[in-house]
Design an enzyme around this catalytic site. Structure first.
Site, PDB file in Angstrom:
ATOM      1  N   ASP A 353       0.844  -1.201   0.000  1.00 27.49           N
ATOM      2  CA  ASP A 353       0.000   0.000   0.000  1.00 27.49           C
ATOM      3  C   ASP A 353       0.880   1.252   0.000  1.00 27.49           C
ATOM      4  O   ASP A 353       2.052   1.218  -0.399  1.00 27.49           O
ATOM      5  CB  ASP A 353      -0.976  -0.070   1.201  1.00 27.49           C
ATOM      6  N   LYS A 467      -3.794  -0.933  -6.864  1.00 24.85           N
ATOM      7  CA  LYS A 467      -4.842  -0.317  -6.035  1.00 24.85           C
ATOM      8  C   LYS A 467      -4.811   1.178  -6.353  1.00 24.85           C
ATOM      9  O   LYS A 467      -3.839   1.862  -6.029  1.00 24.85           O
ATOM     10  CB  LYS A 467      -4.562  -0.571  -4.552  1.00 24.85           C
ATOM     11  N   TRP A 468      -5.857   1.653  -7.025  1.00 27.81           N
ATOM     12  CA  TRP A 468      -5.925   3.052  -7.479  1.00 27.81           C
ATOM     13  C   TRP A 468      -6.766   3.825  -6.476  1.00 27.81           C
ATOM     14  O   TRP A 468      -7.960   3.567  -6.346  1.00 27.81           O
ATOM     15  CB  TRP A 468      -6.569   3.075  -8.869  1.00 27.81           C
ATOM     16  N   ASP A 469      -6.137   4.766  -5.798  1.00 23.49           N
ATOM     17  CA  ASP A 469      -6.826   5.493  -4.729  1.00 23.49           C
ATOM     18  C   ASP A 469      -7.150   6.920  -5.178  1.00 23.49           C
ATOM     19  O   ASP A 469      -6.538   7.448  -6.128  1.00 23.49           O
ATOM     20  CB  ASP A 469      -5.911   5.524  -3.489  1.00 23.49           C
ATOM     21  N   CYS A 516     -10.324   2.474  -5.275  1.00 20.92           N
ATOM     22  CA  CYS A 516     -10.410   2.859  -3.871  1.00 20.92           C
ATOM     23  C   CYS A 516     -10.546   4.370  -3.831  1.00 20.92           C
ATOM     24  O   CYS A 516      -9.967   5.075  -4.658  1.00 20.92           O
ATOM     25  CB  CYS A 516      -9.136   2.409  -3.153  1.00 20.92           C
ATOM     26  N   ASP A 538     -12.929   2.100   4.420  1.00 21.06           N
ATOM     27  CA  ASP A 538     -11.765   2.067   5.308  1.00 21.06           C
ATOM     28  C   ASP A 538     -12.152   1.543   6.685  1.00 21.06           C
ATOM     29  O   ASP A 538     -11.280   1.285   7.514  1.00 21.06           O
ATOM     30  CB  ASP A 538     -11.174   3.482   5.460  1.00 21.06           C
TER      31      ASP A 538
END
Ligand code: GLA
Length: 728
Positions: A353, A467-469, A516, A538
């Site tokens: 992450d 994981k694209w936030d 995300c 979250d």
């Protein structure tokens, strides 16, 4: 404005006379069980006669009287102008500043392509050369109709689209019970329910990005009732496929009928449409069920798995994510140890992450570094490829986190390209989580954002998952690039994001990409066209998750719902729940873990092993099966749901005691659904030595299990059980 009255008159007159003489036009958009019926009125305006159960002969709607009074009535796609007075689907400001549009029916086409039948209806304004194409994609087996509008400016002058809904419905029922979801960060998808009264109910966001924390662009309407039923009654459900500002409105008119409009929010978005240009609205996904909310969810889920989600049919791996286990504090050894632990637990992927990048402004906390996507060699001297390859050697896939739409004020990127930041001249650029938003309306920024993904993928051949936030909303919006066309910003931003995703999918069709946005801030079918799954929230506290997952399940299938087991006390809420309960909640979605495995006791590890192993045996049912909600956590004290494989040969049942009420409630019968009444199922509780049901291990008919013969004893708060059913 190009006045084309004679042309329209020529078009309309033959239509009116020819059809008066011949069969009147009735347009039926049909699926296996539902029908949306449209027809032009005598003066050519397109009316909506029906959305509900399929009728044997829709042509009979020729007899239907459109009940059109001044100002209100069943216009299929009402425009501002003419006799219509309620909120319009379409409002246009012409070059001469007039705002009246009166579209009339011109023609329609029907194009069958297997399970999908597309009906396109062409409307044209009576005065100008503005056209509207209403497109209805009817997915037969799923009972889903996906509709959008195309607004074509054939006039010689530019116009402005003041409102341009994707779709409109006009419903006639005695009562309308609205169910929708609202919430907040770490408390997404909380179910809200209300009986609509006269006037307007609006669900809208103006936040630009991260639009679904506070409300989701999806709803259900239970008709003719004030009770929400999973199993009976008519339900219309809808979900807008758009990742930006949206507006859903429900206007109950003087006659008690309901106008539903769904589309992009008009907030600050009077969108310019040059001469010759077409604006295509986002899709609105509709379904109708005659058997309650459960069937409406199953329709949406089935459609989503087959058509609505990128990679919706593939199995997503179980994973260990580094966030709650390590946050920003890790070395290569921390990560390789976590990989070892993930492998020994039988997990299938490790996700690194936040915290791996930034050199001049190393990302060792959330105050800096976004935008500078070079690996931090001081922190991870062996590099990303080493860690990714290590994961692969251990038989795990490898994923990595990025937040490419954002920039920290403390970053090289912010210093080099202040003009790429969303900002209004002369005004403070407000920070949120110490970050600013990049201006995706600008094609150069789109290239840059695509480049972040592309360069990250080049860090190792062994990257399987991104994981694209997207961790904030837009304040004080402004785009240097758009100059004097600021009204384009909110729409062009989302289209810019989709352009980037399109390019990513052309180059990387197989990489798994999680959507995300501080958890569930971007949960919508617009994003899911490009993403494989989302990070639901979250809030990893299982004692909160059951409500979040229940709300999510109304509209989105379990296969996209990332659900992680985390440590106790929970980092968001401080709650302490049993590990088994945490697993049993997470296993109802895409299972992951998000903790430091080293801190698990031997006993906890053994339970984790067991739960992960059993999950792998039934996850195909969770991700591809039909969902039946058996009890609602909003009504307590139980949450219960089951997934049934398509061929009904297997099912998995999840039961949770969410609150203690009294001991006599233990042993409550759960009526199982979706099973074949005539087949015999062996019922086995998983992950325990002693089952909470007397009948565990036995074989029972689907009919018996549906009749309430299944009554496990769960009465302590956070007791839970998972049962696997297999046809014998
Ligand atoms: C967001 C995400 C989390 C985590 C952090 C990292 O809050 O929702 O899962 O990735 O960012 O900064």
């Amino acid at each position: 404005m190009k006045r084309i009255l004679p042309l329209i008159a020529l078009l309309a007159i033959p239509f009116l006379t020819a059809h008066a003489a011949r069969k009147p036009v009735v347009i039926a958009v049909e699926t296996a069980h539902s029908a949306l019926v449209l027809k032009p009125s005598a003066d050519g305006q397109l009316m909506m006669c029906h959305y509900g159960a399929r009728v044997a002969d829709p042509q009979e709607f020729a007899a239907w009287n459109p009940q059109r009074r001044a100002g209100q009535g069943p216009w299929a796609y009402p425009a501002q102008g003419g006799m219509y007075m309620d909120e319009p689907a379409l409002a246009v400001r012409y070059a001469d500043s007039y705002r009246n549009t009166e579209p009339v029916y011109v023609s329609h086409t029907v194009r069958p392509q297997g399970n999908l039948v597309t009906t396109t209806v062409l409307l044209r304004d009576t005065l100008t050369a503005l056209e509207v194409r209403l497109v209805y994609d009817a997915y037969q087996a799923e009972d889903v109709i996906v509709s959008h509008a195309e607004i074509i400016n054939d006039d010689g002058q530019p116009v402005r689209l003041v409102r341009m809904a994707s779709s409109s419905m006009y419903i006639d029922a005695d009562r309308y019970l609205l169910t929708h979801c609202s919430g907040n960060w770490a408390a997404e998808m909380q179910v809200e329910r209300e009986l609509l009264t006269r006037g307007m109910k609006v669900i809208e966001t103006r936040r630009g990005t991260q639009v679904t924390h506070w409300s989701n662009p999806s709803f259900m309407l239970s008709l003719d009732t004030d009770t929400f039923s999973e199993t009976s009654g008519e339900v219309i459900a809808g979900s807008l496929a758009w990742s930006g500002n949206y507006r859903l409105s429900f206007e109950k008119d003087g006659a008690g009928r309901l106008r539903i409009l769904a589309g992009i929010s008009p907030f600050s978005s009077e969108y310019p449409l040059a001469a010759g240009e077409t604006f295509t609205t986002p899709d609105m996904v509709w379904t109708w069920s005659g058997q309650g909310a459960g069937q409406a969810s199953r329709n949406l889920h089935a459609w989503a798995r087959h058509y609505g989600i990128y990679g919706g049919a593939r199995l997503v791996p179980t994973l260990l994510n580094s966030w709650e286990g390590a946050y920003f504090t890790f070395t290569t050894k921390t990560l390789t140890d976590m990989i070892d632990d993930a492998a020994s637990l039988g997990l299938e992927m490790f996700v690194l992450d936040d915290g791996w990048f930034g050199t001049r402004y190393p990302r060792n906390n959330d105050s800096q570094g976004l935008g500078d996507w070079e690996p931090n060699a001081a922190k991870l001297p062996e590099g990303i490829d080493y860690i990714a390859s290590y994961a692969h050697q251990k038989g795990l896939k490898f994923g990595i986190w990025i937040e490419p739409e954002m920039v920290s004020p403390r970053s090289c990127l912010a210093e080099e390209h202040p003009e790429w930041v969303v900002r209004a001249p002369g005004r403070k650029i407000h920070e949120y989580r110490h970050q600013w938003v990049l201006d995706l309306a600008n094609p150069v920024v789109q290239d840059f954002v695509f480049g972040i993904f592309d360069r990250t993928m080049q860090l190792s051949r062994n990257i399987d998952y991104i994981k694209w936030d997207c961790n904030r909303t837009v304040f004080n919006f402004g785009s240097d690039y758009l100059g004097d066309a600021q009204e384009r910003f909110y729409i062009d931003y989302v289209q810019g994001l989709y352009n980037v995703m399109r390019r990513i999918r052309e180059k990387y069709p197989d990489v798994l990409v999680q959507c995300c946005s501080s958890g569930g801030g971007r949960v919508d079918y617009g994003a899911l066209r490009w993403f494989d799954e989302f990070w639901t929230s979250d809030d990893t506290d299982a004692a909160q998750r059951f409500k979040i997952q229940y709300g999510t399940s109304l509209f989105y299938p379990a296969t996209v719902m990332g659900s992680h087991v985390s440590a106790v006390p929970n980092h968001q809420t401080g709650a302490v729940t049993p590990l088994k309960f945490r697993f049993d909640i997470a296993c109802a979605g895409r299972l992951g873990m998000e903790l430091q495995p080293k801190r698990l006791t031997a006993e906890e590890r053994a339970l984790a092993d067991r739960c992960i192993q059993s999950y792998k045996g039934y996850r195909d049912i969770v991700s591809g099966g039909d969902l039946y909600r058996l009890a609602s956590p909003y009504e307590g004290p139980y949450d219960a749901l089951m997934y049934v494989a398509e061929d009904r040969s297997r099912a998995v049942v999840f039961l949770y005691c969410t609150d203690y009420t009294n001991r006599d409630i233990g042993g409550k019968p759960f009526r199982l659904q979706g099973l074949d009444p005539d087949r015999k199922y062996r019922v086995k509780e998983l992950n325990v030595d002693k089952s909470c049901w007397n009948g565990d291990g036995g074989t029972y008919s689907g009919a018996y299990l549906a009749a309430g013969g299944f009554n496990p004893v769960l009465y302590r708060t956070y007791e839970s059980a998972v049962f696997l059913l297999e046809v014998q």
